[in-house]
Design a protein around this motif. Sequence first.
Motif, PDB file in Angstrom:
ATOM      1  N   ALA A  77      41.144  10.669  -0.014  1.00  0.00           N
ATOM      2  CA  ALA A  77      40.657  11.455   1.121  1.00  0.00           C
ATOM      3  C   ALA A  77      39.366  10.865   1.684  1.00  0.00           C
ATOM      4  CB  ALA A  77      40.445  12.909   0.692  1.00  0.00           C
ATOM      5  N   VAL A  94      40.273   7.655   3.658  1.00  0.00           N
ATOM      6  CA  VAL A  94      40.907   7.974   4.936  1.00  0.00           C
ATOM      7  C   VAL A  94      39.867   8.494   5.920  1.00  0.00           C
ATOM      8  CG1 VAL A  94      42.582   9.454   6.104  1.00  0.00           C
ATOM      9  CG2 VAL A  94      43.175   8.390   3.919  1.00  0.00           C
ATOM     10  N   ALA A  95      38.962   9.331   5.448  1.00  0.00           N
ATOM     11  CA  ALA A  95      37.911   9.857   6.322  1.00  0.00           C
ATOM     12  C   ALA A  95      37.056   8.729   6.881  1.00  0.00           C
ATOM     13  CB  ALA A  95      37.041  10.854   5.560  1.00  0.00           C
ATOM     14  N   HIS A 140      39.165   6.790   9.463  1.00  0.00           N
ATOM     15  CA  HIS A 140      39.351   7.610  10.663  1.00  0.00           C
ATOM     16  C   HIS A 140      38.086   7.618  11.515  1.00  0.00           C
ATOM     17  CE1 HIS A 140      40.806  10.818  13.233  1.00  0.00           C
ATOM     18  NE2 HIS A 140      39.740  11.558  12.935  1.00  0.00           N
ATOM     19  N   SER A 145      48.178  16.222   2.513  1.00  0.00           N
ATOM     20  CA  SER A 145      47.850  16.965   3.730  1.00  0.00           C
ATOM     21  C   SER A 145      46.755  17.996   3.471  1.00  0.00           C
ATOM     22  CB  SER A 145      49.110  17.655   4.265  1.00  0.00           C
ATOM     23  OG  SER A 145      48.821  18.391   5.433  1.00  0.00           O
ATOM     24  N   ARG A 189      44.435  17.893   1.150  1.00  0.00           N
ATOM     25  CA  ARG A 189      43.160  17.195   0.927  1.00  0.00           C
ATOM     26  C   ARG A 189      42.533  16.757   2.249  1.00  0.00           C
ATOM     27  NH1 ARG A 189      40.923  16.733  -4.454  1.00  0.00           N
ATOM     28  NH2 ARG A 189      42.669  17.119  -5.873  1.00  0.00           N
ATOM     29  N   LEU A 190      43.362  16.251   3.143  1.00  0.00           N
ATOM     30  CA  LEU A 190      42.846  15.794   4.432  1.00  0.00           C
ATOM     31  C   LEU A 190      42.371  16.977   5.278  1.00  0.00           C
ATOM     32  CD1 LEU A 190      45.512  13.068   5.354  1.00  0.00           C
ATOM     33  CD2 LEU A 190      43.240  12.726   4.371  1.00  0.00           C
ATOM     34  N   ILE A 214      40.274  16.335   8.697  1.00  0.00           N
ATOM     35  CA  ILE A 214      40.851  15.117   9.301  1.00  0.00           C
ATOM     36  C   ILE A 214      42.178  15.472   9.957  1.00  0.00           C
ATOM     37  CG2 ILE A 214      41.682  12.779   8.853  1.00  0.00           C
ATOM     38  CD1 ILE A 214      39.939  12.773   6.343  1.00  0.00           C
ATOM     39  N   HIS A 217      45.853  15.034  11.241  1.00  0.00           N
ATOM     40  CA  HIS A 217      46.884  14.117  10.759  1.00  0.00           C
ATOM     41  C   HIS A 217      48.268  14.684  11.063  1.00  0.00           C
ATOM     42  CE1 HIS A 217      46.161  17.049   7.548  1.00  0.00           C
ATOM     43  NE2 HIS A 217      47.437  16.879   7.209  1.00  0.00           N
ATOM     44  N   VAL A 267      46.242   9.345  11.842  1.00  0.00           N
ATOM     45  CA  VAL A 267      46.460   9.416  10.403  1.00  0.00           C
ATOM     46  C   VAL A 267      47.844  10.018  10.175  1.00  0.00           C
ATOM     47  CG1 VAL A 267      45.701  10.389   8.201  1.00  0.00           C
ATOM     48  CG2 VAL A 267      44.000   9.680   9.908  1.00  0.00           C
TER      49      VAL A 267
END
Length: 672
Positions: free
Chosen positions: A482, A485-486, A489, A509, A511-512, A517, A519, A543
């Motif tokens: 996570a 990805v953050a 992004h 999903s 976690r994001l 975030i 997605h 994402v």
Amino acid sequence: MSDLAFHAASPLLRLPQVQDYAERPDVEDKALDRWWQRASGLWMSQGTGLRGWRLRAILPQVRHHAAEMAVLEDAALQQRAAMLRPALRAALARGRPRAAAIGPAFALVREVAGRQLGMRHFDVQLTGAWAMMQGMVAEMRTGEGKTLCATLAAATMALGGTPVHVITVNDYLAHRDAELMRPLYTFLGLTVGVVQAGQSEAERQAIYQADIVHASNKEIAFDYLRDRMVLRRDPGNLRRKLGRIAGVKRGPLRMRGLHCAIIDEADSVLIDEARTPLIISGQSVAGLGRDTAMLRRAMGAALDLTETTDYRVKANERRVELTDLGKDRLEDMAEAEPDASGFGIRVIREHAVVQALTALHVFHRDEDYILRDGKVQIVDENTGRVMADRSWSEGLHQMVELKEGVELTDPRETLSRITYQRFFRRYARLAGMTGTARDAGWELWSVYGLRVARIPTNRPDIRRFAPDRVLRDEDAKWRAIAERVADLHAQGAPVLLGTRSVAASETASARLATLGIPHQVLSAAQDADEAEIVARAGQAGAVTVATNIAGRGTDIKLGAGVAAFGGLHVILTERHDSRRVDRQLEGRCGRQGDPGRVEAFLSLEDELMRGNGARLWRGAASLALALGPRAAGVFIRRRQRQIERLHARMRHDLLEVDRNLGGLLAFSGQME
């Protein structure tokens, strides 16, 4: 080849078929033959790059005719296609055609593609198609245009009078590819059909009369099985012809036979899906009432048994076996409470309880199946798609329904069965293409007699691979994912997060979402908007969370300015049972020379590091973490190889069982 249906050059004159229902007869492999196939596979699986280089012999032949085709008007090109038919028919009848005979056809198809589709085949696509004409599997990177490449081989075979089946992994891709390439085939005077779920028998009969038929592997294999159910009443080519002359009626056949197959994602179809036999089932004669009582009794008994003492779960082999103590306990249960359900019969009792234990401990919701509209729907492990019209056999599906507390469907009994190995070996001509065939080269040769040729990319591959990151537990892994990805992004880079199951997609999903975030989720639970989601996956800042997308034909194009951020970033959240499936996901970035980056976040609690024999590897990887994640990653990869060998042995065992069953059916005067 003697089992092909030949056509005269004129559409008004058609010679009779040499064979009523074309297919290659089963070859009864002796033990020595099988040993030789496996031994020869050790060197046949090597030299894939050299084999691809040698196939470039087709290029000067195509260039020699390119100028001639380029100056022809459309009408003259169509006339040229008709003129090529007799020469192509003769070349194909001799077996593997020579480059000089196929060069004019490839040059013609490439010229027509440029005019009708606005796409002109690259040299690497010509080489890949020539590999397929030689009966090979062409390994081509994702994004190299395999769909367009297949048109060269399919159109050339069809112009030569050979019906062609272009086989892919699902209905969506079959329909998409057929419609994209239809203008090319129509211009050449070839007819195109698309087999889709839900079509009537009459529709399918008409579709299979087309020169080129697009279909998923499951649809075409089940249509073949249904034909075999008709043909078993009339076995033998000569007997069927005499019967037709005498006016003997038989059930309608859907297909014309198995002349030629070109398989997209060949390793997924021929290897990954080959562990499960294809079965057509019908309503059980036993009746639902008695079967339901038996199922419930067996499930209750299974819940009373103790793991390790009464049964053992072979997670990697996806099966359960009863111990001697467990069998004795079941016998005591049957004697204590006798009933009329069949539980008192040992063979029936033990089979039913094993199915119940399998449903409880091997098949898991949101991994192997999902619940939708109160029904258990199977998820294809290799594509992540829901197979709404499929069910597990021998009572397993009903056991899963019992476990989930949903309404039981009618029990089924087997009417016809075959394995993918035996089915595809019956095609007179077999070839394919995929992005990840090298790792399966040995099995493709030893089972199907297919060689692998590695086709170079049209532009240099500039993807970057980061070292694996290995964490001790899943919670730490998901936190690290996570955060990564953050960070990406925030930079504006697109991210494709690959997961192994629907449950893992939901975890990712959540976690994001916690980090705010935005997605999109692409999984078996919601695949209706798949094309739209995939189209946006390469845009700046996008994402996308996707379940195993091997074989989905996903081609993610980069949005404006994304190359400056390093292209698409692919993140693997765990290793799959097969390295080839990992490579499929990795191949989603870096298409056609685009930049891209691949990262893997793994943990010692991943699915791969569980099950039988995993404790030793997990312990070794845990100790290796002290030396760094790369050292731990070595043990995870070795564990993956162990599972790959296990699954190969399971496929081999299934083929042996199918061979033996085929022999028994032949002895009894029946067929599949």
